[in-house]
Design an enzyme around this catalytic site. Structure first.
Site, mmCIF file in Angstrom:
data_model
loop_
_atom_site.group_PDB
_atom_site.id
_atom_site.type_symbol
_atom_site.label_atom_id
_atom_site.label_comp_id
_atom_site.label_asym_id
_atom_site.label_seq_id
_atom_site.Cartn_x
_atom_site.Cartn_y
_atom_site.Cartn_z
ATOM 1 N N GLU A 381 42.761 46.589 41.484
ATOM 2 C CA GLU A 381 41.418 47.134 41.278
ATOM 3 C C GLU A 381 41.322 47.919 39.974
ATOM 4 O O GLU A 381 40.334 47.825 39.246
ATOM 5 C CB GLU A 381 41.011 48.019 42.462
ATOM 6 C CG GLU A 381 40.985 47.310 43.811
ATOM 7 C CD GLU A 381 40.144 46.042 43.816
ATOM 8 O OE1 GLU A 381 39.238 45.906 42.968
ATOM 9 O OE2 GLU A 381 40.400 45.171 44.660
ATOM 10 N N TYR A 395 32.388 37.578 35.400
ATOM 11 C CA TYR A 395 32.923 37.393 36.749
ATOM 12 C C TYR A 395 32.327 36.158 37.427
ATOM 13 O O TYR A 395 31.661 36.246 38.452
ATOM 14 C CB TYR A 395 32.673 38.655 37.573
ATOM 15 C CG TYR A 395 33.605 38.798 38.751
ATOM 16 C CD1 TYR A 395 34.963 39.025 38.561
ATOM 17 C CD2 TYR A 395 33.136 38.712 40.050
ATOM 18 C CE1 TYR A 395 35.821 39.160 39.632
ATOM 19 C CE2 TYR A 395 33.980 38.853 41.136
ATOM 20 C CZ TYR A 395 35.331 39.071 40.919
ATOM 21 O OH TYR A 395 36.178 39.208 41.985
ATOM 22 N N GLU A 404 40.234 37.791 37.918
ATOM 23 C CA GLU A 404 41.013 37.996 39.139
ATOM 24 C C GLU A 404 42.507 37.787 38.887
ATOM 25 O O GLU A 404 43.347 38.519 39.408
ATOM 26 C CB GLU A 404 40.531 37.046 40.230
ATOM 27 C CG GLU A 404 39.286 37.516 40.948
ATOM 28 C CD GLU A 404 39.528 38.806 41.713
ATOM 29 O OE1 GLU A 404 40.570 38.924 42.393
ATOM 30 O OE2 GLU A 404 38.682 39.707 41.625
ATOM 31 N N ASP A 477 31.845 31.978 46.116
ATOM 32 C CA ASP A 477 32.920 32.728 45.452
ATOM 33 C C ASP A 477 32.726 32.777 43.935
ATOM 34 O O ASP A 477 33.683 32.704 43.166
ATOM 35 C CB ASP A 477 34.279 32.109 45.803
ATOM 36 C CG ASP A 477 35.466 32.953 45.343
ATOM 37 O OD1 ASP A 477 35.321 34.196 45.287
ATOM 38 O OD2 ASP A 477 36.520 32.371 45.030
ATOM 39 N N HIS A 482 38.259 33.770 43.240
ATOM 40 C CA HIS A 482 39.397 34.239 44.027
ATOM 41 C C HIS A 482 40.367 33.124 44.382
ATOM 42 O O HIS A 482 41.479 33.408 44.859
ATOM 43 C CB HIS A 482 38.923 34.911 45.312
ATOM 44 C CG HIS A 482 38.280 36.234 45.094
ATOM 45 N ND1 HIS A 482 36.917 36.394 45.013
ATOM 46 C CD2 HIS A 482 38.812 37.466 44.922
ATOM 47 C CE1 HIS A 482 36.638 37.667 44.805
ATOM 48 N NE2 HIS A 482 37.768 38.338 44.740
#
Length: 557
Positions: A381, A395, A404, A477, A482
């Site tokens: 994070e 993103y 990610e 997603d 991810h």
């Protein structure tokens, strides 16, 4: 962001695999040739609206200094190599930074009448002798072919109202929305648009980026980027973590009205750092109830304390990693405060960077325990925060998967006991079902994609090679951020096994902070990482060979 839903069980996995194996459109009607032409035209336009390039010079002109003005002079003289027309008119200086190798990196944004073109950046790299050795980035070549009216017909306030409505934002926002006028290429048109960032908490928290047409006031595109004068004297405290480990903590004695002296999880002990702070979100989504985490003594050992103890301890460990290994002072490189919030929501199975701070749920006790228990989770994070302040990888789609992936890679570098992600936050019931970690850098295929909506787009396990890539739409997603990240994760693992974690970290940090741009894809990431290894160890080095071999092995060229 570590998005994960509760495992439905083997039946759901079987359903996902079954669905992916059923042939579709067997008796489909012939497609109109005009539709094919339209799709092809859109594909060609989109490619021209974001053209990647990487130019390496063998014998570059030497300048008197490594400045933005000299970089522009080079770009003007080499328009044919870079494809950038009239750079002195169409590029706007964003930053000039020097590094430990003596190199200087000048970052530009493409612009029209001073309005930046979203996703289009150019970086010129000077060596210590003031020679430009390489230039890379992405440019929008469609702007050459058409005029763009950069005058807005609506106000920022009108655009903000449209953005808030588009994402169903609640009345309470985390912080004041930001707004910037940009040129936004979308669906075969360059829009003059307001790029608005809206951030809020809740059961479905958001860090939304909304693009509102500055002419009509309509939201044209959006994506959720949630990836999450008094002198204070810091002293030593202690606590028990989620797994019962004894933690040494840096805390601060405070005086509160009516309650007297208390001890806060507030660390002011690091020079040139605003501080490391841990807050109690009190198991709800009302930020007005949030408060700095305090206790009656310097020892935090109750069951409720444990999530906060780990968040506070792990934040300092990640801070020290970036400072000691990469000379980076906090997430922004300039000593910004590191804020963590624990006890987010009720039975909340997530942790995230929201663009300003880290947030950790307590888990539901069946799939997850408190997510702050994982050092790799904290590093993941916090690395999202580092990414925000460096390459700022968008993103979604491959750039989002890189976002990610870099977070996972540095998670595994900070928590260096293995190459797994999330092994310390799985609840006993999940482990009993065979789910012992979230992702594996060493063996991606060994982990099931437990979200059935995502699993339906591939084999049902995390991919380790481009042959296993999940082609997801943006509404699933964010285009596979991810899932497809495990391909580049595996490349990093192979490189790290060959070179060791320390060299892997140095190479990846340099690629992230020096070469990657917001819309970089997997191939550009390879170029960036190879170039970073070349800068650090030389063009014919074993390190460059290992990087190339790692990406070859996963099918990224």
């Amino acid at each position: 962001m570590l998005v994960m839903k509760k495992v439905i069980g083997p039946v759901m996995l079987s359903s996902a695999l079954l669905l992916s194996s059923i042939p579709v459109n067997v008796l489909a009607q012939p497609v109109d040739s005009s539709e094919i032409r339209g799709v092809q035209a859109a594909k060609e336009w989109n490619e021209k609206a974001s053209v990647p390039f990487f130019v390496k010079e063998r014998s570059a002109e030497k300048f008197s200094s490594s400045t933005a003005a000299n970089a522009l002079s080079y770009l003007k003289e080499n328009q044919d190599k870079t494809g950038i027309k009239s750079p002195e008119k169409n590029l706007k200086t964003k930053s000039v930074e020097s590094d430990e190798l003596g190199m200087t990196h000048v970052r530009f944004t493409q612009s029209v009448n001073g309005v930046p073109v979203e996703g289009s950046e150019v970086i010129a790299h000077f060596n210590k002798n003031h020679e430009i050795v390489s230039v890379n980035g992405r440019t929008n070549q469609t702007i050459v072919d058409q005029l763009v009216d950069t005058q807005a017909a609506i106000s920022k306030q009108d655009a903000l109202r449209a953005a808030l409505s588009s994402v169903n934002a609640p009345q309470e926002l985390t912080y004041e929305p930001t707004s910037e006028l940009v040129i936004y290429p979308f669906e075969m048109k360059n829009y003059t648009a307001y790029k608005i960032n809206v951030n809020f908490m809740g059961e479905e928290p958001g860090n939304w980026f909304v693009f509102v047409d500055a002419k009509t006031g309509k939201a044209i595109d959006q994506y959720n980027g949630l990836m999450h004068a008094e002198e204070h004297k810091t002293q030593t405290g202690s606590g028990l973590g989620v797994h019962g480990e004894h933690r040494k903590l840096h805390i601060t004695r405070v005086k509160e009205p009516k309650s007297g002296t208390r001890f806060a999880l507030a660390d002011y002990s690091h020079e040139n750092l605003e501080g490391i702070f841990t807050y109690d979100a009190t198991s709800d989504w009302d930020s007005s109830n949030d408060k700095i985490y305090t206790g009656n003594s310097a020892s935090f050992k109750s069951d409720y304390d444990r999530a906060a103890v780990d968040a506070h301890y792990n934040s300092e460990k990640v801070y020290e990693y970036y400072l000691n290994e990469h000379g980076r002072n906090s997430l922004d490189g300039e000593g910004m405060a590191i804020n963590s919030y624990v006890h987010m929501g009720v039975d909340y199975n997530n942790a995230f960077w929201n663009g300003s701070y880290m947030a950790y749920g307590d888990g539901d006790g069946e799939f997850f325990i408190p997510l702050s228990a994982g050092l790799d989770v904290a590093a993941h994070e916090m690395t999202h925060g580092v990414i925000t302040h460096t390459a700022n990888l968008a993103y979604r789609n491959q750039s989002g998967a890189l976002n990610e992936s870099f977070a996972d890679v540095f998670g595994a570098l900070v928590d260096d006991s293995d190459w797994e992600m999330g092994e310390d936050i799985m609840a006993p019931a999940a482990k009993a079902d065979g789910v012992t970690r979230l992702r594996s850098l060493s063996d991606p295929n060994s982990v099931v994609v437990s979200n059935p909506q995502r699993a339906a787009y591939g084999s049902g396990v995390y991919p380790a090679h481009m042959d296993e890539y999940y082609n997801m739409p943006l509404n699933v997603d964010n285009g596979g951020v991810h899932v497809n990240s495990s391909i580049t994760n595996h490349a990093a693992y192979l490189i790290g096994e060959e070179l060791g974690r320390e060299k892997l970290g140095k190479i990846y940090y340099r690629a992230l902070s020096v070469y990657l741009t917001s819309n970089s894809n997997f191939s550009e990431a390879r170029q960036a990482i190879v170039q970073a290894a070349t800068d650090l160890y030389g063009s014919g080095s074993e390190e460059v060979t290992a990087v190339n071999a790692g990406f070859d092995a996963v099918g990224i060229y």
